[in-house]
Scaffold this motif. Structure first.
Motif, PDB file in Angstrom:
ATOM      1  N   ALA A  10     -19.123  41.306-114.634  1.00  0.00           N
ATOM      2  CA  ALA A  10     -20.339  40.974-115.376  1.00  0.00           C
ATOM      3  C   ALA A  10     -20.191  41.327-116.856  1.00  0.00           C
ATOM      4  O   ALA A  10     -20.609  40.561-117.744  1.00  0.00           O
ATOM      5  CB  ALA A  10     -21.535  41.709-114.770  1.00  0.00           C
ATOM      6  N   ALA A  11     -19.575  42.473-117.141  1.00  0.00           N
ATOM      7  CA  ALA A  11     -19.360  42.875-118.535  1.00  0.00           C
ATOM      8  C   ALA A  11     -18.393  41.922-119.232  1.00  0.00           C
ATOM      9  O   ALA A  11     -18.581  41.576-120.411  1.00  0.00           O
ATOM     10  CB  ALA A  11     -18.821  44.304-118.592  1.00  0.00           C
ATOM     11  N   ASP A  12     -17.361  41.481-118.524  1.00  0.00           N
ATOM     12  CA  ASP A  12     -16.403  40.531-119.099  1.00  0.00           C
ATOM     13  C   ASP A  12     -17.087  39.224-119.468  1.00  0.00           C
ATOM     14  O   ASP A  12     -16.798  38.627-120.518  1.00  0.00           O
ATOM     15  CB  ASP A  12     -15.270  40.262-118.104  1.00  0.00           C
ATOM     16  N   SER A  41     -17.301  37.038-111.042  1.00  0.00           N
ATOM     17  CA  SER A  41     -16.431  36.478-112.084  1.00  0.00           C
ATOM     18  C   SER A  41     -16.530  34.957-112.153  1.00  0.00           C
ATOM     19  O   SER A  41     -15.961  34.349-113.067  1.00  0.00           O
ATOM     20  CB  SER A  41     -14.977  36.881-111.831  1.00  0.00           C
ATOM     21  N   PHE A  42     -17.238  34.340-111.223  1.00  0.00           N
ATOM     22  CA  PHE A  42     -17.315  32.876-111.175  1.00  0.00           C
ATOM     23  C   PHE A  42     -17.863  32.258-112.463  1.00  0.00           C
ATOM     24  O   PHE A  42     -17.281  31.298-112.983  1.00  0.00           O
ATOM     25  CB  PHE A  42     -18.153  32.435-109.971  1.00  0.00           C
ATOM     26  N   LEU A  65     -12.642  30.060-104.694  1.00  0.00           N
ATOM     27  CA  LEU A  65     -11.838  28.941-105.181  1.00  0.00           C
ATOM     28  C   LEU A  65     -12.519  27.606-104.878  1.00  0.00           C
ATOM     29  O   LEU A  65     -12.454  26.674-105.684  1.00  0.00           O
ATOM     30  CB  LEU A  65     -10.449  28.988-104.563  1.00  0.00           C
ATOM     31  N   ALA A  66     -13.169  27.510-103.718  1.00  0.00           N
ATOM     32  CA  ALA A  66     -13.886  26.276-103.393  1.00  0.00           C
ATOM     33  C   ALA A  66     -15.028  26.044-104.389  1.00  0.00           C
ATOM     34  O   ALA A  66     -15.241  24.917-104.858  1.00  0.00           O
ATOM     35  CB  ALA A  66     -14.434  26.355-101.970  1.00  0.00           C
ATOM     36  N   GLU A  67     -15.763  27.103-104.727  1.00  0.00           N
ATOM     37  CA  GLU A  67     -16.853  26.975-105.690  1.00  0.00           C
ATOM     38  C   GLU A  67     -16.319  26.651-107.083  1.00  0.00           C
ATOM     39  O   GLU A  67     -16.883  25.808-107.793  1.00  0.00           O
ATOM     40  CB  GLU A  67     -17.662  28.273-105.726  1.00  0.00           C
ATOM     41  N   LEU A  68     -15.235  27.316-107.481  1.00  0.00           N
ATOM     42  CA  LEU A  68     -14.661  27.047-108.795  1.00  0.00           C
ATOM     43  C   LEU A  68     -14.173  25.606-108.885  1.00  0.00           C
ATOM     44  O   LEU A  68     -14.408  24.917-109.885  1.00  0.00           O
ATOM     45  CB  LEU A  68     -13.508  28.017-109.066  1.00  0.00           C
ATOM     46  N   GLY A  69     -13.487  25.144-107.843  1.00  0.00           N
ATOM     47  CA  GLY A  69     -12.996  23.772-107.843  1.00  0.00           C
ATOM     48  C   GLY A  69     -14.121  22.764-107.935  1.00  0.00           C
ATOM     49  O   GLY A  69     -14.042  21.790-108.698  1.00  0.00           O
TER      50      GLY A  69
END
Length: 723
Positions: free
Chosen positions: A512-514, A574-575, A644-648
């Motif tokens: 969250a900070a990143d 991180s998404f 990875l499925a959500e990112l894709g």
């Protein structure tokens, strides 16, 4: 790219040494080092965490008490109606059998009966060889399961704990590079066949794309081996998809410009030199934007996120070298016939303005302000879906798209034992204060009071652990970690709270900070690059706003789909950052492809006609590029990992929005409406392609004239060629 460089690469004789050197270099990197990338991957928890996180420091200080390469597994036996005496006898006998598994280390603890009398457990420690990573873990856990199921006499048998979860994760990531590359290549082949409608041409971009993937893996291996770069299974998988997708995008732009120049130039070497001279700046600018955006990830606290930046950036650099060096040479060597059956001949008319995007542009030109206003409103409406985005992390069960044995076992374990069994809260403290730490831990709400272990001292470090009452991956467990750390603040001796739950908690906090830090940095970096490229202040601001709007709409739609269609429990913390970096860096590519061409045409035709000519000339290739990139990222959905499925899905959707809506409709409409103001305060703003009045202000073209642009000035007809 300068004329001399582009001419040298595609020279009648010079192309041969370029071909030999590049093929030898890229193939050598891939064969010698690319196949070894899995050897340097680090998938242990400490490689993901911030170096200064409490849980990271606990891993380091607790190594003398608990080997960080050892993971506990819990063999659970459950019998409805109550465990029988022979069940406990069977578990006693099983202890010696489990000890024969090569990975089992230390004593097997148990059997430990549950309070309800329906279950009993054995605690087994498995050593994960640092060199082999997690590759052997699935087989070891399966051996435990097979031994436990033998002679179970109708009782249910499960294997739970961190080792079982790690085995399922390793199984999910097994062969990730090959699976993703195969899925992505399949998508690319289909898209190239549809784009080129040629049985031959698609082979050359695909060969260059696959070769760049293997070469990039070789470069990343060398960086990990000799420069300390952190690589894990997740970043290695993203590397393959990103390099192939971005590389094919660059190839599509170069091939399209080459085909355009073949209609203007009799000699194919000269045609490629002209094509590279004009297309290379856009390709280099877009690639540089992606590289800079990815390198911003180096600011992340999370080591896994910081490592992804240079891993992916190195891949983009390799893709640029391949597509700007090897691809042009192969096309020139192959000759015009490679475009068969639609071979471009010298003197053939340019078809761009008679195509779909030429007609779209003319329709937009009638009422550009209404078009961009309505489009902006629709995208803004879609961003409302962001309220449905739960980016507070995923539980163990929510990490997978399919049911996993370890998750089923964890549920059964929680029915009969404290929720945190097998994942203790660890506390390390200076030896002189270990008793104080134990007393403080025992008073923490959420820690089972009778579970706090007797303090152990080795050297100057003391160690104590306790069991969570809640499931170790729950919000309640995270709250217990916070309470434990607050309690330890009053204990002298620098006490630190760690363990599996603390690790996951620190990951969520750091991610969250990143996100809060890196997103503004990426925006600023992209804004500066666009300013230098377009030599304008207004255009970069407009383009960046459109891409951010597209990002918000993509995430809003994705959040609704994740929750109401796919049934996912949320997203990893991180998404949003990963999705933002990929969507903004890659999404701005298409604006760069379009606006560099628009600027080129505006120098001759003026901004409004230049916008339509640029859209007509680049519309087809950018659409194809977007479909290819969306398809390659959608390949991430072939893995049973929710993140990875959500990112894709999100990146694929965002790329399609950028390609079909933002770049083609919104940016074009804004350019038509703003006219020369798009280039403020550059010289082009003052002259608008040379159509200036005596007062220095450009003459505004009537929209009706803009709706019927003249044939684009390219090839030998352009001022550059005449010069």
């Amino acid at each position: 790219m300068g004329r001399q460089v582009s001419s040298w690469i595609t020279h009648r004789w010079g192309k041969w040494p370029v071909l030999v050197v590049l093929v030898g270099l890229l193939l050598g990197l891939g064969l010698a080092f690319g196949t070894k990338l899995s050897d340097v991957q680090r998938n242990e928890a400490s490689s993901f965490l911030p170096a200064d996180a409490q849980s990271t420091r606990v891993i380091e200080r607790a190594s003398r008490f608990a080997d960080p390469d050892v993971l506990p597994a819990i063999v659970l036996l459950v019998r409805d109606g109550g465990a029988r005496p022979q069940d406990l006898q069977r578990l006693v006998a099983l202890k010696s059998e489990l000890a024969t598994v090569p990975e089992v280390t230390g004593d097997v603890v148990g059997p430990i009966p549950s309070r309800d009398g329906e279950a009993a457990e054995l605690v087994v420690n498995l050593r994960v060889d640092a060199d082999a990573g997690l590759e052997r873990l699935p087989d070891a856990v399966q051996e435990l399961r097979d031994l436990a199921e033998k002679d179970a006499d109708g009782a249910e048998v499960y294997v739970a704990g961190p080792a079982a979860l790690g085995a399922d994760q390793a199984q999910a990531f097994a062969g990730i590079d090959g699976i993703l590359l195969l899925a992505a290549v399949s998508v690319v082949v289909v898209m190239l066949l549809l784009t080129y409608r040629s049985p031959v041409l698609w082979v050359i971009p695909l060969f260059c794309g696959v070769l760049s993937v293997f070469a990039a893996q070789g470069v990343v291996y060398l960086l990990a081996k000799h420069a300390g770069l952190t690589v894990n299974g997740q970043s290695a998988g993203i590397l393959s998809v990103l390099v192939l997708g971005a590389g094919i995008d660059y190839a599509l732009l170069i091939v399209a410009r080459y085909r355009e120049e073949l209609r203007n130039t009799a000699d194919r070497h000269e045609a490629m030199a002209h094509a590279l001279h004009r297309a290379a700046p856009a390709v280099l600018a877009s690639g540089s934007t992606v590289v800079v955006g990815l390198l911003c990830l180096l600011l992340a606290q999370m080591q896994a996120t910081a490592g992804l930046g240079p891993v992916a950036a190195a891949g983009i650099v390799v893709a640029l070298v391949t597509m700007l060096g090897l691809l042009p040479v192969l096309l020139v060597v192959s000759g015009r016939w490679v475009f068969w059956p639609f071979v471009p001949h010298h003197g053939d008319p340019q078809p761009a303005e008679d195509g779909v995007w030429g007609r779209v542009g003319r329709r937009i030109a009638h009422r550009p302000r209404a078009v961009w206003a309505v489009t902006t409103l629709l995208l803004a409406v879609f961003t409302v879906g962001l309220v449905q985005l739960d980016a507070n992390g995923l539980s163990d069960a929510e990490q997978f798209t399919t049911e996993q044995p370890s998750i089923v076992a964890e549920g059964k374990l929680a029915e009969h034992f404290p929720g945190g069994a097998g994942s203790p809260v660890q506390v390390v403290v200076d030896a002189a204060h270990v008793d104080d730490a134990a007393a403080a831990l025992q008073d923490v709400r959420g820690i089972a009071p009778d579970s706090v272990s007797r303090p152990v001292v080795r050297g100057d470090v003391g160690y104590v652990e306790g069991t969570l009452e809640a499931a170790p991956d729950s919000r309640a467990a995270f709250d217990t970690i916070d309470r434990a750390r607050d309690a330890m603040a009053d204990v002298p001796g620098d006490p630190l709270v760690g363990g599996t739950t603390a690790i996951n908690h620190d990951v969520q906090e750091a991610s969250a900070a990143d996100t809060r830090l890196i997103i503004p940095v990426v925006l600023l970096a992209v804004l500066l690059i666009l300013g230098v490229l377009l030599r304008s202040v207004m255009a970069p601001i407009v383009l960046l706003v459109t891409v951010v709007l597209s990002f918000g709409a993509a995430l809003g739609i994705s959040a609704l789909v994740f929750r109401h269609l796919f049934g996912f429990g949320g997203t990893d913390s991180s998404f949003p950052l990963y999705a933002f970096v990929f969507l903004v860096a890659l999404g701005i590519d298409y604006n760069i492809f379009l606006m560099t061409r628009v600027r080129e045409e505006s120098l001759v035709h003026g901004t409004r006609r230049g916008a339509l000519v640029g859209l007509a000339a680049t519309g087809g290739v950018i659409t194809s590029a977007g479909l290819v990139l969306a398809g390659t990222f959608a390949a991430l959905g072939s893995l049973p990992i929710v993140f990875l499925a959500e990112l894709g899905f999100a990146v694929a959707l965002g790329v399609l929005l950028d390609t079909l809506v933002v770049r083609s409709v919104l940016v074009t409409a804004l350019t038509l409406d703003l006219g020369r103001w798009m280039w403020w305060p550059s010289a082009l703003f003052r002259t608008d392609g040379g159509h200036a009045t005596s007062t220095g202000h450009a003459v505004t073209h009537h929209v009706a004239d803009a709706a019927h642009p003249a044939e684009p000035v390219t090839g030998h007809d352009s001022p550059e060629h005449r010069a």
